[in-house]
Design a protein around this motif. Structure first.
Motif, mmCIF file in Angstrom:
data_model
loop_
_atom_site.group_PDB
_atom_site.id
_atom_site.type_symbol
_atom_site.label_atom_id
_atom_site.label_comp_id
_atom_site.label_asym_id
_atom_site.label_seq_id
_atom_site.Cartn_x
_atom_site.Cartn_y
_atom_site.Cartn_z
ATOM 1 N N TYR A 84 84.686 92.917 0.119
ATOM 2 C CA TYR A 84 83.952 94.149 -0.156
ATOM 3 C C TYR A 84 82.462 93.843 -0.292
ATOM 4 N N ASP A 85 81.627 94.866 -0.008
ATOM 5 C CA ASP A 85 80.190 94.671 -0.181
ATOM 6 C C ASP A 85 79.800 94.974 -1.626
ATOM 7 N N GLU A 86 78.512 94.961 -1.910
ATOM 8 C CA GLU A 86 78.035 95.149 -3.293
ATOM 9 C C GLU A 86 78.338 96.537 -3.847
ATOM 10 N N ASP A 87 78.575 97.509 -2.940
ATOM 11 C CA ASP A 87 78.928 98.862 -3.376
ATOM 12 C C ASP A 87 80.444 99.072 -3.409
ATOM 13 N N MET A 88 81.177 97.971 -3.252
ATOM 14 C CA MET A 88 82.639 97.993 -3.239
ATOM 15 C C MET A 88 83.187 98.791 -2.058
ATOM 16 N N TYR A 89 82.429 98.821 -0.966
ATOM 17 C CA TYR A 89 82.922 99.401 0.284
ATOM 18 C C TYR A 89 83.477 98.250 1.114
ATOM 19 N N PRO A 90 84.626 98.433 1.792
ATOM 20 C CA PRO A 90 85.223 97.333 2.560
ATOM 21 C C PRO A 90 84.253 96.739 3.577
ATOM 22 N N LYS A 91 84.189 95.403 3.627
ATOM 23 C CA LYS A 91 83.340 94.756 4.627
ATOM 24 C C LYS A 91 83.933 94.919 6.017
ATOM 25 N N TYR A 92 85.266 95.036 6.061
ATOM 26 C CA TYR A 92 85.952 95.230 7.339
ATOM 27 C C TYR A 92 87.020 96.312 7.190
ATOM 28 N N LEU A 93 87.140 97.147 8.218
ATOM 29 C CA LEU A 93 88.215 98.127 8.276
ATOM 30 C C LEU A 93 89.169 97.691 9.383
ATOM 31 N N MET A 94 90.464 97.895 9.168
ATOM 32 C CA MET A 94 91.481 97.408 10.099
ATOM 33 C C MET A 94 92.222 98.554 10.793
ATOM 34 N N GLY A 95 92.523 98.344 12.058
ATOM 35 C CA GLY A 95 93.350 99.270 12.814
ATOM 36 C C GLY A 95 94.467 98.483 13.483
ATOM 37 N N GLU A 96 95.650 99.052 13.551
ATOM 38 C CA GLU A 96 96.804 98.342 14.118
ATOM 39 C C GLU A 96 97.596 99.272 15.014
ATOM 40 N N ALA A 97 98.173 98.736 16.094
ATOM 41 C CA ALA A 97 98.986 99.561 16.991
ATOM 42 C C ALA A 97 99.855 98.669 17.874
ATOM 43 N N MET A 98 100.905 99.286 18.432
ATOM 44 C CA MET A 98 101.792 98.619 19.376
ATOM 45 C C MET A 98 101.859 99.436 20.660
ATOM 46 N N SER A 99 102.138 98.764 21.764
ATOM 47 C CA SER A 99 102.307 99.460 23.032
ATOM 48 C C SER A 99 103.259 98.652 23.917
ATOM 49 N N ILE A 100 103.995 99.345 24.786
ATOM 50 C CA ILE A 100 104.956 98.698 25.678
ATOM 51 C C ILE A 100 104.565 98.956 27.128
ATOM 52 N N GLY A 101 104.698 97.934 27.944
ATOM 53 C CA GLY A 101 104.405 98.092 29.368
ATOM 54 C C GLY A 101 105.053 96.999 30.191
ATOM 55 N N GLU A 102 105.142 97.231 31.492
ATOM 56 C CA GLU A 102 105.696 96.203 32.383
ATOM 57 C C GLU A 102 104.760 95.004 32.463
ATOM 58 N N ASN A 103 103.462 95.287 32.361
ATOM 59 C CA ASN A 103 102.433 94.257 32.458
ATOM 60 C C ASN A 103 101.828 93.981 31.087
ATOM 61 N N TYR A 104 101.695 92.703 30.725
ATOM 62 C CA TYR A 104 101.178 92.341 29.398
ATOM 63 C C TYR A 104 99.769 92.876 29.165
ATOM 64 N N ASP A 105 98.896 92.669 30.131
ATOM 65 C CA ASP A 105 97.498 93.081 29.957
ATOM 66 C C ASP A 105 97.372 94.584 29.785
ATOM 67 N N ALA A 106 98.160 95.344 30.551
ATOM 68 C CA ALA A 106 98.112 96.802 30.446
ATOM 69 C C ALA A 106 98.607 97.256 29.076
ATOM 70 N N ALA A 107 99.701 96.619 28.604
ATOM 71 C CA ALA A 107 100.241 96.960 27.283
ATOM 72 C C ALA A 107 99.234 96.615 26.193
ATOM 73 N N LYS A 108 98.541 95.500 26.355
ATOM 74 C CA LYS A 108 97.537 95.085 25.366
ATOM 75 C C LYS A 108 96.370 96.068 25.329
ATOM 76 N N MET A 109 95.883 96.479 26.503
ATOM 77 C CA MET A 109 94.761 97.418 26.559
ATOM 78 C C MET A 109 95.125 98.742 25.895
ATOM 79 N N GLN A 110 96.366 99.204 26.142
ATOM 80 C CA GLN A 110 96.809 100.446 25.527
ATOM 81 C C GLN A 110 96.931 100.300 24.013
#
Length: 223
Positions: A84-110
């Protein structure tokens, strides 16, 4: 003419010296970063990270060749989430997701795009909390706060578009029964940059509002 040549030569020498010094500083910084990364790699992951990695492994998740082990990726993610920073605001915010595809790179981009949308929603939540806190601190009136909150809640897509470079702190995948690839990613975004992304998006929503409300938004977001 001779004096002009001497001055030019002196400036060139000074410039070369500054460049050399800058290069030396960059090299030193990179060496320190490599040293810290090597030290971190050799350190044992936390108990929570090892436990979560074991669970994911049982579910069939693996990392791509050359990537950090799951427990190390999770360990890094946990550490970043507790900063956290000095104002107790998170230094980093996180986002998470999953995706399925025939191609690894395409699934990763999605998956990355979905994680970005998830991150935009989290930024909305954090900035809304700052607005609500400003009412408690009497920085904003209830009507102004309601107007800002409405603008923030309507700006998710704009916030997502305003998000810059993110950091992939976790990336793994598993192969489904039909041979498709399911990719899981977790991304991190600098907290200050997140507030800046929110500000750009909300300003667009508030373009017809008074200058005073814009100034109060700046104050709430720390500008």
């Amino acid at each position: 003419m001779k004096k002009k040549f001497v001055c030019t030569f002196a400036i060139l020498c000074l410039s070369a010296n500054i460049t050399a010094q800058t290069t030396k500083d960059v090299r030193k910084e990179r060496q320190e970063m490599r040293k810290a990364s090597k030290s971190e790699l050799n350190e044992k992951a936390s108990k929570d990270a090892r436990k979560e990695a074991k669970k994911l492994t049982k579910e069939g998740w693996v990392t791509v060749p050359g990537a950090l082990p799951l427990e190390k990726q999770l360990d890094k993610s946990y550490m970043m989430q507790t900063e956290y920073d000095e104002d107790m605001y998170p230094k980093y915010l996180m986002g998470e997701a999953m995706s399925i595809g025939e191609n690894y790179d395409a699934a990763k981009m999605q998956a990355l795009e979905l994680a970005k949308q998830n991150l935009a929603g989290l930024i909305q939540t954090e900035v809304t909390a700052l607005v609500e806190n400003s009412v408690a601190n009497k920085q904003l009136g209830a009507e102004e706060a309601a107007s800002l909150t409405q603008s923030i809640m309507g700006a998710k897509n704009l916030i997502s578009q305003s998000i810059g470079r993110t950091i992939i702190v976790m990336e793994c995948y598993r192969v489904k029964s039909n041979k498709n690839k399911e990719v899981l990613v977790r991304i991190a975004y600098n907290g200050a940059m997140a507030k800046a992304a929110a500000k750009r998006a909300v300003q667009d929503e508030l373009k017809d509002k008074s200058e005073e409300i814009h100034k109060k938004l700046d104050k709430i977001l720390g500008w």
